[in-house]
Design an enzyme around this catalytic site. Structure first.
Site, short mmCIF file in Angstrom:
data_model
loop_
_atom_site.label_atom_id
_atom_site.label_comp_id
_atom_site.label_asym_id
_atom_site.label_seq_id
_atom_site.Cartn_x
_atom_site.Cartn_y
_atom_site.Cartn_z
CE LYS A 146 93.43 34.50 19.38
NZ LYS A 146 92.96 33.13 19.12
CD GLU A 225 96.83 28.53 3.86
OE1 GLU A 225 97.72 28.04 4.54
OE2 GLU A 225 95.75 27.96 3.61
CB CYS A 262 93.66 25.19 3.30
SG CYS A 262 95.35 24.71 3.61
CD GLU A 349 87.96 26.61 2.57
OE1 GLU A 349 87.83 27.66 3.22
OE2 GLU A 349 89.02 25.95 2.57
P1 NAP Z 1 88.93 31.24 12.10
O1 NAP Z 1 87.57 31.35 12.64
O2 NAP Z 1 89.26 32.08 10.93
O3 NAP Z 1 89.94 31.59 13.30
C1 NAP Z 1 91.34 31.55 13.14
C2 NAP Z 1 91.99 32.43 14.19
O4 NAP Z 1 91.70 33.80 13.93
C3 NAP Z 1 91.51 32.17 15.60
O5 NAP Z 1 92.60 32.35 16.46
C4 NAP Z 1 90.49 33.26 15.82
O6 NAP Z 1 90.42 33.66 17.18
C5 NAP Z 1 91.04 34.40 15.02
N1 NAP Z 1 89.96 35.24 14.50
C6 NAP Z 1 89.07 34.90 13.54
N2 NAP Z 1 88.24 35.92 13.28
C7 NAP Z 1 88.61 36.93 14.10
C8 NAP Z 1 88.13 38.26 14.31
N3 NAP Z 1 87.11 38.76 13.59
N4 NAP Z 1 88.72 39.01 15.23
C9 NAP Z 1 89.75 38.51 15.94
N5 NAP Z 1 90.25 37.26 15.81
C10 NAP Z 1 89.69 36.49 14.90
O7 NAP Z 1 89.30 29.78 11.70
P2 NAP Z 1 89.01 28.37 12.39
O8 NAP Z 1 88.50 28.52 13.78
O9 NAP Z 1 90.23 27.61 12.24
O10 NAP Z 1 87.93 27.68 11.50
C11 NAP Z 1 86.74 28.28 11.11
C12 NAP Z 1 86.62 28.12 9.61
O11 NAP Z 1 87.82 28.56 8.97
C13 NAP Z 1 86.47 26.71 9.13
O12 NAP Z 1 85.19 26.24 9.23
C14 NAP Z 1 86.96 26.84 7.70
O13 NAP Z 1 85.93 27.32 6.88
C15 NAP Z 1 88.04 27.85 7.76
N6 NAP Z 1 89.42 27.32 7.78
C16 NAP Z 1 90.13 27.42 6.65
C17 NAP Z 1 91.44 26.99 6.63
C18 NAP Z 1 92.26 27.14 5.40
O14 NAP Z 1 93.44 26.87 5.46
N7 NAP Z 1 91.69 27.58 4.32
C19 NAP Z 1 92.03 26.42 7.75
C20 NAP Z 1 91.26 26.32 8.92
C21 NAP Z 1 89.95 26.79 8.90
P3 NAP Z 1 89.32 33.04 18.19
O15 NAP Z 1 89.07 31.66 17.78
O16 NAP Z 1 89.95 33.19 19.53
O17 NAP Z 1 88.09 33.84 17.99
#
Ligand code: NAP
Length: 486
Positions: A146, A225, A262, A349
């Site tokens: 994905k 993760e 992260c 975080e």
């Molecule tokens: P994210 O919002 O968690 O999204 C990651 C993936 O999961 C995307 O492909 C997203 O799809 C999918 N997804 C998320 N929530 C979903 C749901 N409820 N239903 C279906 N699919 C879902 O992460 P991000 O866009 O990378 O970043 C957002 C936040 O994540 C950051 O601001 C940060 O806080 C955190 N982050 C943490 C780490 C870590 O390693 N700890 C790394 C990156 C980001 P879609 O985008 O297509 O909706």
């Protein structure tokens, strides 16, 4: 379900049997072919990644692609080595103390088609051809990837290169494909043809997907993760010996990549009266302004930072800012007492260029505050060897908190190696017994099976008496290394 998603899932399902039947050495060849193809496409992929993620081409993206292809080849070494299969042979033993033992042999087999949710912040190393894909393919599992919407075009192009390289290397059709969109991700996760899933991203997103994975009629393992605050403890001895260098190292680590790691050190515990305020201010102010990955992440950061800044007892040492496209780092400070009394927002975080210093008056107060933290990926100590007693007193708390402990180093560098551990108790991950980086990451996509009483010719090659793959095997309790010493 759209026909295109259905055909991707159907192709992954039909690739599962031939992938499982392939030998580890053959799969090592597939991974090498993917690594070679990505290296050959570097001049095309790196500018594409830079345009979509705002990350600098050099050294960051160049280094990240090199890490990604190194990782693919390292899993090739894991496959050629063979120990990952955990092949174990117990011959029949009528004298076995608990009663006669049948012939029983155990080995790991691929879990099946795996859905990988790519991360936003590492467009190569944790994305289409990143660690989850490499370890699942190494295990012999088809991968449905994905794509992250933060780098769609790069994902499509990388996916095409991976598919072509696998086909040219003779891998089964359908072994790897890329899907897009939040809806297709959820539909695939619920599909009975998917046997496991992995994810790197936010706690909210990872938790929502974990809940879907485990509440299916047939629940599946979900290796998420998620978030981590990565506390760093500095002892009084370390401040006295090299305080200014620690201030500089900390500022460099938490502002690296605009804090979008992260493993970013989100909390720095300093002894009260440390006297490093000026060094810290100078080091943080010297950090360059950097763009963030995308609007979703920058607006999430701005909102989280406002919450932490607004918590009682939090003061601003350096007020970072933005010109609308780039961000300079923010440094906040509080006391252990105020930190313990504040609500959870200060302990969670804050993904982006900001970090919080917490001053402690003595070891008892430090231990109390560490005990109130949520687990994460890493915990770090900056100390002196002469303070061994003090540090030994901290280690049980730090071990509870994290999957990787660091001594006099910074957590943002994560090497890919045999001993690496990138994981930890929830909310660092949804599977604290595993790692998503390093060679042990392959274990997530393998499932143990024991064969009891089978004739030799019907056993898998890995378990046959003549050991045709020359695997290191524990036999009748004797480990392979003891056997080699005989
Ligand atoms: P994210 O919002 O968690 O999204 C990651 C993936 O999961 C995307 O492909 C997203 O799809 C999918 N997804 C998320 N929530 C979903 C749901 N409820 N239903 C279906 N699919 C879902 O992460 P991000 O866009 O990378 O970043 C957002 C936040 O994540 C950051 O601001 C940060 O806080 C955190 N982050 C943490 C780490 C870590 O390693 N700890 C790394 C990156 C980001 P879609 O985008 O297509 O909706």
């Amino acid at each position: 379900m759209g026909t295109s998603l259905d055909s991707v899932l159907a192709a992954a399902a039909s690739a599962a049997a031939p992938a499982a039947a392939s030998t580890p050495t053959v799969r090592a060849g597939w991974l090498d072919a993917v690594a070679d193809a990505l290296d050959a496409a570097a001049a095309e992929l790196i500018p594409l990644a830079a345009a979509e993620t705002h990350l600098p081409e050099a050294p960051r993206l160049k280094g990240e692609l090199a890490r990604t292809t190194f990782q693919l080849r390292l899993f090739g070494d894991v496959l050629r080595d063979g120990a990952f299969l955990g092949a174990t042979v117990d011959h029949a033993d009528p004298e076995w103390p608990m009663g006669p033992r049948p012939d029983i042999r155990r080995v790991l087999v691929p879990i099946g088609p795996t859905l990988v949710f790519a991360a936003s912040n590492f467009p190569f190393a944790f994305s289409v051809a990143g660690g989850d894909t490499a370890s699942a393919l190494a295990a012999g599992c088809p991968v449905v990837l994905k794509a992250h919407p933060g780098h769609e075009e790069l994902s499509t192009r990388t996916g095409a290169i991976v598919r072509e390289a696998l086909a040219a290397a003779g891998a089964p059709a359908g072994l790897f494909d890329v899907i897009h969109g939040v809806e297709d991700g959820v539909t695939a996760l619920k599909d009975p043809r998917i046997a496991a899933a992995s994810f790197t991203g936010s706690v909210a997103g990872g938790r929502a997907l974990f809940d879907i994975a485990v509440s299916r009629p047939t629940p599946i393992p979900f290796y998420g993760e998620l978030g981590s605050v990565n506390p760093v403890v500095v002892t009084p001895g370390a401040v006295a010996a090299r305080g200014p260098a620690i201030a500089k190292g900390y500022a460099g680590s938490f502002s690296l990549g605009a804090g979008q790691f992260c493993t970013k050190p989100g909390l720095l515990f300093l002894p009260a009266g440390h006297g490093l305020d000026e060094d810290l201010r100078a080091a943080v102010t010297a950090a360059a302004a950097q763009p963030m990955l995308n609007d979703r992440i920058s607006s999430g950061f701005t909102q989280r930072l406002d919450e932490v800044r607004g918590a009682p007892g939090v003061e601003v040492l350096v007020a970072g800012g933005t010109d609308g496209s780039t961000f300079t780092p923010t440094l906040l400070a509080t006391t252990a007492k105020a930190f313990a009394e504040a609500d959870a927002t200060v302990r969670e975080e804050c993904f982006g260029p900001a970090s919080l210093i917490v001053t402690y008056t003595d070891q008892a107060e430090l231990l109390d505050v560490l005990d109130g933290l949520e687990p994460g990926l890493t915990a770090t100590v900056h100390g002196e060897e002469s303070e061994a007693e003090l540090v030994r007193g901290l280690l049980p708390s730090l071990t509870r908190l994290a999957g990787r402990l660091l001594w006099n180093d910074w957590p943002t560098g994560v090497t890919v190696s045999w001993a690496q551990q990138h994981g930890g108790p929830y909310p660092a991950t949804t599977a604290p017994t595993t790692t998503s980086v390093g060679t042990a990451a392959i274990e997530r996509f393998l499932r143990p099976v024991a064969w009891q009483g089978f004739p030799d010719a019907l056993l898998p090659d890995a378990l046959q008496e003549a050991n045709p793959w020359q695997l290191p095997r524990r036999t009748d309790g004797v480990p392979p290394w003891a056997r080699n010493r005989e």
